[in-house]
Write an enzyme that holds these catalytic residues in place. Structure first.
Site, PDB file in Angstrom:
ATOM      1  N   GLU A  68       0.830  -1.213   0.000  1.00  0.00           N
ATOM      2  CA  GLU A  68       0.000   0.000   0.000  1.00  0.00           C
ATOM      3  C   GLU A  68       0.856   1.251   0.000  1.00  0.00           C
ATOM      4  OE1 GLU A  68      -3.598  -2.198   2.494  1.00  0.00           O
ATOM      5  OE2 GLU A  68      -2.166  -0.876   3.507  1.00  0.00           O
ATOM      6  N   ASP A 127      -4.831  -5.978  12.749  1.00  0.00           N
ATOM      7  CA  ASP A 127      -5.878  -5.314  13.519  1.00  0.00           C
ATOM      8  C   ASP A 127      -5.440  -5.117  14.970  1.00  0.00           C
ATOM      9  OD1 ASP A 127      -7.446  -5.483  11.208  1.00  0.00           O
ATOM     10  OD2 ASP A 127      -8.272  -7.415  11.799  1.00  0.00           O
TER      11      ASP A 127
END
Length: 615
Positions: A220, A379
């Site tokens: 990303e 997460d």
């Protein structure tokens, strides 16, 4: 050793300081489904294994798993996300309830809940089936409802925190939960949040948000730099150079080539190692398994390049140049392009590289594990990093805790969740600093609750007769305990039960009922009260959350006005179907009054007789 112990105590202090911190999570919520099977033969139709399903587990995924990690780490998590009116959505709601997440999801009829289904044999993932299409966009009404939920949840958290601005976590995984109007609203409302964390597959969609921290993966990050065109390239000659086409191809992000900057110092000089000879044409191909939907990157067999969907990073510029070195060299640019105070580039099993305003990169490491162990570890990293920064921890401390939270969750197959207790145990700190008996008197409660409150722990309170303890009671109490840090159960005395239930109740005296409740791991303290209503105890405890069982809305709970006046919340939890004290007592009575003839006439089992005599 003394220095290490002091460092662990310092980190544990930060973990304690974020207890109860208000965090709003918004984004793509999904359900993770794990199907564990056995396989001992191939089918006749094709060379494929025949699977026998043994076990199925459902867990919160995506933004929902980030919310679960915030809650289990000790934060006060509220999730706002679109969820389908389907079976997967119902399971996701259950996952959130069990973790103590405030579920403010928005029901979206006709739009399915995204699901990732994994089939495993021998803990090896054989296949993954994804459902939920990013093209299933929210309709205008759905967008309006989502914005309303965001606004209400923000004010709810602010009120619960005594006027303190909450923290915002944005989880944008490209599944359609955050369309342009929602992104624009969040950018416009940025000042309502003290700390903002952003985890997005496409960071370019979030220009103007000015997040406190972004946590891109390596793929990303490189994708963002390719699209940015290097406009903010540092002037120093020791930076690695990204060459890319002038425009993105229509079907995806640019392909990147990483080498030495023109006219600058070669990467092998930067890392003080001899130059590497050009590799042979027959060099091994990529190993690992890049997954396009998640933007993963795989390292080639000779360690010279990494590849991923739309991204090729060639590291022939020098031996040993790896993703961490590349990420460190571009942290300043990533901060400039994202507007973030902190950039944490996650590197899967290789850890992370973190940079802040001081320009000093911080490198953290992880332990390599099978891919099935690492699902959701990002997460946990995001949740711990956010909570630490929201608690004003220094960046090196936040980076340490985030990496530790991600690392200790990858010990087994499944979706990763880090609990506060696990984090404190990893820091060699006791998870309970207060020692009080489980059975307490009403006159002791004031001091006990005050001590817990001083430590920043939230109090959950419930009450009932609990005459014949059964599965429904246990599940109810486990769900209640998950809503906070401490569960106090008030039990009606024998006289009080008789007034409420009739002269033939209770079946078990209060001493037995209280002792059984106190033995449950989910119950912290049990107190007996003589009145028909627990109002006096509620006044004394002033619970953060009052829980009642039943299928009616919280506003119909008689104690609700009192709890809210004292600043608490009211939750109602449904019972397990067909599980009640009255039903159990009725079954016992019916069996005792009507013995089965078949039973009395049946020949005794000789083996049973011998076992009975032997006992």
């Amino acid at each position: 050793m003394a220095g290490a112990a002091a460092e662990q105590r310092r980190l544990a202090t930060v973990v304690e300081s974020w207890l109860g911190r208000p965090v709003l999570i918004v984004g793509d919520a999904m359900l993770d489904e794990w199907r564990f099977a056995d396989s001992d033969r191939l089918c006749r139709e094709a060379p494929a294994p025949v699977l026998t399903l043994r076990r199925r587990i459902s867990a919160a995924g995506g933004a929902a798993n980030t919310a679960v990690n915030v809650a289990t780490l000790g934060g006060r998590a509220v999730l706002v996300a679109p969820v389908g009116a389907d079976v997967a959505g119902d399971e996701l709601h259950d996952c959130l309830d069990r973790a103590g997440v405030w579920d403010r999801t928005v029901n979206q009829p006709g739009r399915p809940t995204p699901v990732k289904r994994r089939m495993l044999a021998g803990n090896q993932i054989l296949l993954r089936e994804d459902s939920g299409d990013p093209d299933d966009a929210l309709d205008p009404e759905g967008v309006t409802r989502l914005l309303t939920a965001l606004n209400c949840a923000t004010e709810e958290l602010r009120a619960a925190a005594g006027g303190e601005a909450p923290t915002l976590v944005v989880c944008d995984y490209g599944l359609g939960a955050l369309p342009a109007p929602v992104r624009a609203w969040l950018v416009e409302q940025r000042e309502r949040y003290a700390t903002v964390a952003l985890d997005a597959h496409d960071l370019a969609d979030w220009r103007g948000l000015a997040p406190t921290v972004v946590t891109p993966s390596f793929a990303e990050a490189t994708r963002l730099l390719a699209r940015a065109g290097g406009a903010t390239r540092p002037a120093a000659g020791t930076e690695l150079h990204l060459e890319h086409p002038h425009g993105d191809p229509a079907d995806g992000p640019s392909e990147l080539t990483v080498g030495a900057a023109p006219g600058g110092v070669r990467a092998d000089d930067v890392i003080d190692r001899p130059a590497l000879e050009p590799s042979p044409a027959g060099r091994p191909g990529p190993v690992g398994e890049p997954t396009p939907s998640e933007g993963r990157v795989a390292l080639t067999g000779d360690g010279l390049s990494v590849t991923g969907t739309g991204v090729t990073v060639n590291t022939q510029a020098g031996e040993g140049v790896d993703r961490a070195v590349l990420a460190e060299s571009r942290l300043a640019e990533l901060r400039a392009h994202t507007g973030a105070d902190v950039v944490a580039v996650t590197l899967d099993t290789e850890g992370a590289v973190v940079g802040g305003a001081d320009g000093e990169p911080r490198r953290s490491h992880s332990t390599p594990v099978p891919a099935s162990h690492a699902v959701g570890a990002g997460d946990a990293y995001l949740a711990a990093m956010t909570l630490a920064l929201a608690a004003d921890a220094p960046l090196p401390t936040a980076a340490q805790l985030a990496q530790l939270a991600a690392t200790i969750t990858v010990s087994d197959t499944g979706t990763c969740v880090c609990r506060r207790e696990d984090l404190l145990t990893a820091l060699n700190q006791p998870t309970e600093t207060m020692s009080h008996p489980a059975l307490v008197g009403s006159d002791e409660l004031d001091a006990i609750v005050a001590e817990y409150r001083e430590a920043g722990r939230s109090v959950v309170f419930t009450n009932g007769c609990f005459d014949v303890l059964h599965r429904g009671h246990v599940r109810y109490l486990e769900q209640a305990r998950a809503l906070g840090d401490l569960l106090i159960v008030a039990v009606n005395s024998d006289d009080s039960v008789r007034r409420l239930k009739g002269p033939d109740r209770p079946v078990n005296p209060v001493e037995d009922r209280a002792a059984l409740l106190a033995a449950l791991a989910c119950v912290d303290h049990v107190v007996v009260f003589e009145e028909d209503s627990p109002a006096a105890l509620i006044e004394a405890v002033r619970p953060d959350i009052y829980v009642k069982g039943g299928d009616y809305p919280p506003e119909l709970v008689p104690e609700a006005p009192l709890v809210r006046r004292l600043g608490g919340q009211v939750h109602t939890l449904g019972y397990v179907p067909d599980r009640s004290t009255s039903a159990i007592i009725e079954r016992i009575r019916s069996h005792s009054q009507d013995p089965s003839p078949a039973t009395s006439e049946r020949e005794p089992d000789p083996s049973l007789s011998s076992r009975t005599q032997a006992s």
